[in-house]
Scaffold this motif. Structure first.
Motif, short mmCIF file in Angstrom:
data_model
loop_
_atom_site.label_atom_id
_atom_site.label_comp_id
_atom_site.label_asym_id
_atom_site.label_seq_id
_atom_site.Cartn_x
_atom_site.Cartn_y
_atom_site.Cartn_z
N MET A 24 -10.00 17.01 -42.28
CA MET A 24 -9.21 16.08 -43.46
C MET A 24 -9.80 15.05 -43.02
SD MET A 24 -5.46 15.90 -42.98
CE MET A 24 -4.13 14.57 -43.24
N ASP A 62 -9.49 12.08 -45.25
CA ASP A 62 -8.34 11.10 -45.26
C ASP A 62 -7.29 10.49 -44.25
OD1 ASP A 62 -5.44 12.13 -47.79
OD2 ASP A 62 -6.67 13.30 -45.59
N GLU A 121 1.60 24.10 -52.05
CA GLU A 121 0.22 23.60 -51.58
C GLU A 121 -0.16 22.64 -50.81
OE1 GLU A 121 -3.61 24.36 -50.23
OE2 GLU A 121 -2.32 26.34 -50.93
N LYS A 122 1.58 21.81 -52.19
CA LYS A 122 0.53 20.20 -51.79
C LYS A 122 2.47 20.07 -50.92
CE LYS A 122 1.34 16.22 -53.50
NZ LYS A 122 0.26 14.96 -53.19
N SER A 123 3.04 21.08 -50.42
CA SER A 123 3.83 20.83 -49.47
C SER A 123 2.81 20.75 -47.93
CB SER A 123 4.88 21.74 -49.49
OG SER A 123 6.13 20.85 -50.00
N LEU A 124 2.41 21.52 -48.18
CA LEU A 124 1.37 22.23 -46.64
C LEU A 124 -0.02 21.04 -46.77
CD1 LEU A 124 0.68 25.55 -47.39
CD2 LEU A 124 1.97 24.13 -44.83
N GLU A 125 -0.64 19.91 -47.30
CA GLU A 125 -0.97 18.89 -47.32
C GLU A 125 -0.23 17.78 -47.20
OE1 GLU A 125 -3.25 15.57 -51.28
OE2 GLU A 125 -3.09 18.02 -51.89
N LEU A 126 0.67 17.42 -47.47
CA LEU A 126 1.38 16.11 -46.69
C LEU A 126 2.13 16.49 -45.86
CD1 LEU A 126 4.15 16.00 -49.44
CD2 LEU A 126 2.18 14.23 -49.18
N GLU A 185 0.61 18.01 -43.73
CA GLU A 185 -1.25 17.84 -43.06
C GLU A 185 -1.37 16.01 -42.28
OE1 GLU A 185 -4.61 19.46 -43.95
OE2 GLU A 185 -3.59 21.96 -43.99
N LYS A 186 -1.11 15.63 -43.61
CA LYS A 186 -1.38 14.35 -43.49
C LYS A 186 -0.11 13.76 -42.05
CE LYS A 186 -1.96 10.24 -46.06
NZ LYS A 186 -1.83 9.59 -47.94
#
Length: 79
Positions: free
Chosen positions: A1, A3, A32-37, A39-40
């Motif tokens: 990741m 960032d 997909e956006k939920s998974l990205e958030l 992870e962050k």
């Protein structure tokens, strides 16, 4: 990741984490956006935890007991 938080302040990290939690709680995001958030958020959570552990270690080293400097675990009062 790419960032992942590395050198941001605890307060900034916590603020970003709170924003992510609010977005995820809204439930209106694509998977997909939920998974990205998520992870962050996990990376931010890890950064906050590490910063707190570091602060706790510093506090332990500064506690003075019976006239001598002795390490002592930091235990915040729960109220």
């Amino acid at each position: 990741m790419s960032d992942a938080p590395t050198a941001i302040s605890f307060e900034t990290c916590l603020d970003e984490l709170e924003k992510i939690v609010k977005q995820l709680e809204g439930g209106d995001l694509p998977l997909e956006k939920s998974l990205e958030l998520f992870e962050k958020g996990m990376a931010l959570s890890d950064s906050c935890r590490k910063q707190l552990e570091s602060a706790e270690t510093r506090i332990e080293m500064l506690v003075r007991k019976e006239g001598k400097w002795q390490p002592e675990p930091f235990r915040p009062e729960k109220g």
